[in-house]
Motif scaffolding. Structure first.
Motif, PDB file in Angstrom:
ATOM      1  N   GLY A 205       0.779  -1.225   0.000  1.00 52.30           N
ATOM      2  CA  GLY A 205       0.000   0.000   0.000  1.00 52.30           C
ATOM      3  C   GLY A 205       0.813   1.278   0.000  1.00 52.30           C
ATOM      4  O   GLY A 205       0.249   2.372   0.015  1.00 52.30           O
ATOM      5  N   LEU A 206       2.168   1.178  -0.021  1.00 53.06           N
ATOM      6  CA  LEU A 206       3.016   2.364   0.053  1.00 53.06           C
ATOM      7  C   LEU A 206       2.893   3.213  -1.213  1.00 53.06           C
ATOM      8  O   LEU A 206       3.031   2.698  -2.329  1.00 53.06           O
ATOM      9  N   VAL A 207       2.657   4.533  -1.026  1.00 51.05           N
ATOM     10  CA  VAL A 207       2.614   5.445  -2.169  1.00 51.05           C
ATOM     11  C   VAL A 207       3.505   6.674  -1.966  1.00 51.05           C
ATOM     12  O   VAL A 207       3.699   7.458  -2.893  1.00 51.05           O
ATOM     13  N   GLY A 208       4.037   6.861  -0.767  1.00 51.44           N
ATOM     14  CA  GLY A 208       4.872   8.026  -0.547  1.00 51.44           C
ATOM     15  C   GLY A 208       5.315   8.144   0.899  1.00 51.44           C
ATOM     16  O   GLY A 208       5.131   7.227   1.708  1.00 51.44           O
ATOM     17  N   TYR A 209       5.923   9.298   1.213  1.00 51.67           N
ATOM     18  CA  TYR A 209       6.436   9.566   2.551  1.00 51.67           C
ATOM     19  C   TYR A 209       6.065  10.989   2.961  1.00 51.67           C
ATOM     20  O   TYR A 209       6.009  11.890   2.133  1.00 51.67           O
ATOM     21  N   ARG A 210       5.857  11.182   4.277  1.00 52.32           N
ATOM     22  CA  ARG A 210       5.615  12.502   4.827  1.00 52.32           C
ATOM     23  C   ARG A 210       6.673  12.785   5.884  1.00 52.32           C
ATOM     24  O   ARG A 210       6.957  11.941   6.738  1.00 52.32           O
ATOM     25  N   ALA A 211       7.258  13.971   5.824  1.00 52.29           N
ATOM     26  CA  ALA A 211       8.315  14.334   6.776  1.00 52.29           C
ATOM     27  C   ALA A 211       7.755  14.405   8.190  1.00 52.29           C
ATOM     28  O   ALA A 211       6.697  14.990   8.420  1.00 52.29           O
ATOM     29  N   LYS A 212       8.468  13.809   9.146  1.00 52.92           N
ATOM     30  CA  LYS A 212       8.081  13.896  10.548  1.00 52.92           C
ATOM     31  C   LYS A 212       8.431  15.281  11.093  1.00 52.92           C
ATOM     32  O   LYS A 212       9.433  15.881  10.688  1.00 52.92           O
ATOM     33  N   GLU A 233       7.403   9.384   7.747  1.00 57.97           N
ATOM     34  CA  GLU A 233       6.241   8.517   7.973  1.00 57.97           C
ATOM     35  C   GLU A 233       5.808   7.948   6.627  1.00 57.97           C
ATOM     36  O   GLU A 233       5.596   8.701   5.666  1.00 57.97           O
ATOM     37  N   ALA A 234       5.702   6.629   6.529  1.00 58.14           N
ATOM     38  CA  ALA A 234       5.253   6.005   5.290  1.00 58.14           C
ATOM     39  C   ALA A 234       3.767   6.315   5.068  1.00 58.14           C
ATOM     40  O   ALA A 234       2.961   6.249   5.994  1.00 58.14           O
ATOM     41  N   ILE A 235       3.415   6.671   3.832  1.00 65.16           N
ATOM     42  CA  ILE A 235       2.035   6.983   3.466  1.00 65.16           C
ATOM     43  C   ILE A 235       1.487   5.812   2.651  1.00 65.16           C
ATOM     44  O   ILE A 235       2.054   5.440   1.619  1.00 65.16           O
ATOM     45  N   ARG A 240      -6.355   4.715  -3.761  1.00 63.01           N
ATOM     46  CA  ARG A 240      -5.691   5.535  -4.777  1.00 63.01           C
ATOM     47  C   ARG A 240      -5.884   7.042  -4.544  1.00 63.01           C
ATOM     48  O   ARG A 240      -5.956   7.808  -5.481  1.00 63.01           O
ATOM     49  N   ARG A 241      -5.928   7.446  -3.302  1.00 63.73           N
ATOM     50  CA  ARG A 241      -5.959   8.859  -2.986  1.00 63.73           C
ATOM     51  C   ARG A 241      -5.427   9.073  -1.581  1.00 63.73           C
ATOM     52  O   ARG A 241      -5.453   8.168  -0.744  1.00 63.73           O
ATOM     53  N   ILE A 242      -4.934  10.282  -1.327  1.00 64.46           N
ATOM     54  CA  ILE A 242      -4.484  10.664   0.005  1.00 64.46           C
ATOM     55  C   ILE A 242      -4.970  12.080   0.277  1.00 64.46           C
ATOM     56  O   ILE A 242      -5.278  12.841  -0.646  1.00 64.46           O
ATOM     57  N   ILE A 243      -5.028  12.444   1.547  1.00 67.18           N
ATOM     58  CA  ILE A 243      -5.367  13.810   1.931  1.00 67.18           C
ATOM     59  C   ILE A 243      -4.090  14.489   2.421  1.00 67.18           C
ATOM     60  O   ILE A 243      -3.454  14.021   3.371  1.00 67.18           O
ATOM     61  N   LEU A 244      -3.733  15.568   1.745  1.00 69.25           N
ATOM     62  CA  LEU A 244      -2.543  16.328   2.123  1.00 69.25           C
ATOM     63  C   LEU A 244      -2.865  17.237   3.299  1.00 69.25           C
ATOM     64  O   LEU A 244      -3.881  17.939   3.298  1.00 69.25           O
ATOM     65  N   ASP A 245      -1.997  17.221   4.311  1.00 70.54           N
ATOM     66  CA  ASP A 245      -2.178  18.077   5.479  1.00 70.54           C
ATOM     67  C   ASP A 245      -1.544  19.445   5.224  1.00 70.54           C
ATOM     68  O   ASP A 245      -0.461  19.534   4.630  1.00 70.54           O
ATOM     69  N   PRO A 246      -2.175  20.529   5.672  1.00 70.38           N
ATOM     70  CA  PRO A 246      -1.593  21.861   5.486  1.00 70.38           C
ATOM     71  C   PRO A 246      -0.189  21.959   6.066  1.00 70.38           C
ATOM     72  O   PRO A 246       0.076  21.510   7.173  1.00 70.38           O
ATOM     73  N   ASP A 247       0.717  22.514   5.263  1.00 71.43           N
ATOM     74  CA  ASP A 247       2.116  22.775   5.602  1.00 71.43           C
ATOM     75  C   ASP A 247       2.945  21.509   5.798  1.00 71.43           C
ATOM     76  O   ASP A 247       4.076  21.573   6.275  1.00 71.43           O
ATOM     77  N   ALA A 248       2.397  20.352   5.445  1.00 68.69           N
ATOM     78  CA  ALA A 248       3.182  19.116   5.508  1.00 68.69           C
ATOM     79  C   ALA A 248       3.944  18.938   4.196  1.00 68.69           C
ATOM     80  O   ALA A 248       3.547  19.444   3.150  1.00 68.69           O
ATOM     81  N   PHE A 249       5.054  18.201   4.275  1.00 61.78           N
ATOM     82  CA  PHE A 249       5.915  17.973   3.116  1.00 61.78           C
ATOM     83  C   PHE A 249       5.894  16.491   2.761  1.00 61.78           C
ATOM     84  O   PHE A 249       6.083  15.631   3.626  1.00 61.78           O
ATOM     85  N   TYR A 250       5.689  16.187   1.478  1.00 58.56           N
ATOM     86  CA  TYR A 250       5.533  14.813   1.006  1.00 58.56           C
ATOM     87  C   TYR A 250       6.522  14.504  -0.108  1.00 58.56           C
ATOM     88  O   TYR A 250       6.837  15.360  -0.941  1.00 58.56           O
ATOM     89  N   ILE A 251       6.983  13.264  -0.125  1.00 60.49           N
ATOM     90  CA  ILE A 251       7.720  12.714  -1.253  1.00 60.49           C
ATOM     91  C   ILE A 251       6.790  11.723  -1.955  1.00 60.49           C
ATOM     92  O   ILE A 251       6.370  10.718  -1.368  1.00 60.49           O
TER      93      ILE A 251
END
Length: 358
Positions: A205-212, A233-235, A240-251
């Motif tokens: 289920g891995l699709v990306g990463y979010r900075a801690k 943090e593994a996303i 097939r969708r994610i919710i982006l958190d305000p001011d969070a950084f994703y790879i």
């Protein structure tokens, strides 16, 4: 002639004094279509980001906004959320008609390390006008992680071009027909080559990463040393969708595999803000040979450095998130990105910066 300078033209620029440095150039500093810029021995902690402005020097603005000076000789930490200006070892005496554009290196962007070039008289970040003669500086603002830096580290890079040789949509369509610029999705050509995000879950289920938000310091000289779990943090998703958190950084990673033929270079441009509350990070030079089969790059996808803005935002598989602007090289480079120069990100998929294990 117009186009982006190739490595051999950059070497000529060095010999002729158009590009000079306080210390001899090091192996690997000249890339197929760019030059890595090196940090000097001092960093200035400043109150705010700034541009020099017309007829003003960066040194004068540093004197106006400096809080304190940091000696980098033995290594020093640049703290998350602070703004620093570092004089670079390289300086320019550009010929008439030759301009320059800078950008963060891939590893810099993947650490959410906002790094932009500024110059005397400058009214834009990362843009150096034709004929500029003077020093260069890096503005550095760590956004997610504090970092340990030393003189000589290479956080951003610079390209040289004569005129503008950007491919319009008709030329880009013809190049795609001849060279297949993307696979894994349709070629969406409008003001450049659009690319979309891949949120198709793999086996786990891995699709990306979010900075801690609260982590240790990253020493930028330590390659392959850090445990990703301490910083990311593994996303995962099943729909097939994610919710982006305000001011969070994703790879994240592009759905399409990208191809830059040897006679071209490309730059990642952020997609229009009207399509969502996010943007792709500023890092984005693609050298000739990226994703090119003969250079060992078949299947190279673009890693996306995404930051959400004011409101949570639903990002869905296949959503367009950016575009590549292609330019002609003035000459094909003698070496290509990939096997020729042991590039870190040729043939990549979803991948953190080179500082992390596995």
């Amino acid at each position: 002639m117009t186009g982006v300078f190739a490595s051999q033209q950059i070497e000529t620029l060095l010999r002729d004094g158009g590009l000079a440095a306080d210390a001899p150039m090091v192996e690997g500093q000249v890339q197929p279509a760019s030059v890595d810029l090196r940090l000097g021995p001092v960093a200035h902690r400043v109150r705010a980001s700034f541009l020099a402005g017309e007829e003003r020097s960066v040194a004068d603005r540093i004197a106006e906004f400096e809080m304190h000076r940091i000696d980098l000789s033995d290594g020093a930490v640049l703290e998350k959320g602070c703004v620093y200006v570092v004089p670079l070892m390289e300086r320019l005496a550009l010929p008439d008609g030759v301009q320059a554009v800078a950008n963060a290196k891939s590893s810099t962007g993947r650490l959410d390390l906002l790094t932009r070039a500024i110059a005397d008289g400058g009214t834009e970040f990362d843009r150096i006008p034709a004929g500029y003669r003077g020093p260069l500086y890096a503005e550095i603002c760590p956004r997610s992680f504090s970092v340990l830096v030393r003189p000589g580290m290479r956080l951003n890079q610079i390209r040289f071009r004569r005129g503008r040789a950007v491919l319009d949509d008709d030329a880009l369509s013809a190049l795609h027909e001849a060279e297949t610029l993307v696979t894994g999705g349709p070629a969406l050509i409008r003001d450049g080559l659009g690319f979309s995000v891949d949120l198709e879950p793999g086996p786990d289920g891995l699709v990306g990463y979010r900075a801690k938000p609260h982590t240790g310091v990253i020493d930028l000289d330590r390659i392959g040393q850090y445990d990703p779990a301490e910083f990311w943090e593994a996303i995962r998703t099943s729909d097939r969708r994610i919710i982006l958190d305000p001011d969070a950084f994703y790879i994240l990673v592009s759905r399409e595999a990208v191809h830059i033929p040897p006679a071209y270079a490309a730059e990642m441009a952020p997609y229009l803000a009207m399509v969502g509350e996010f943007r792709v990070h500023y890092a984005g030079f693609f050298d000739p040979g990226f994703g090119h089969g003969a250079a060992g790059g078949t299947g190279s996808r673009g890693v996306l450095e995404v930051r959400c803005h004011e409101a949570p935002f639903v990002l869905e598989h296949g959503q367009i998130v950016g575009r590549l602007v292609y330019e002609r090289m003035e000459e094909p480079p003698r070496t290509l990105y990939g096997a020729d120069i042991a590039s870190n990100y040729q043939g990549q998929g979803l991948k953190l910066s080179k500082h992390f294990r596995g």
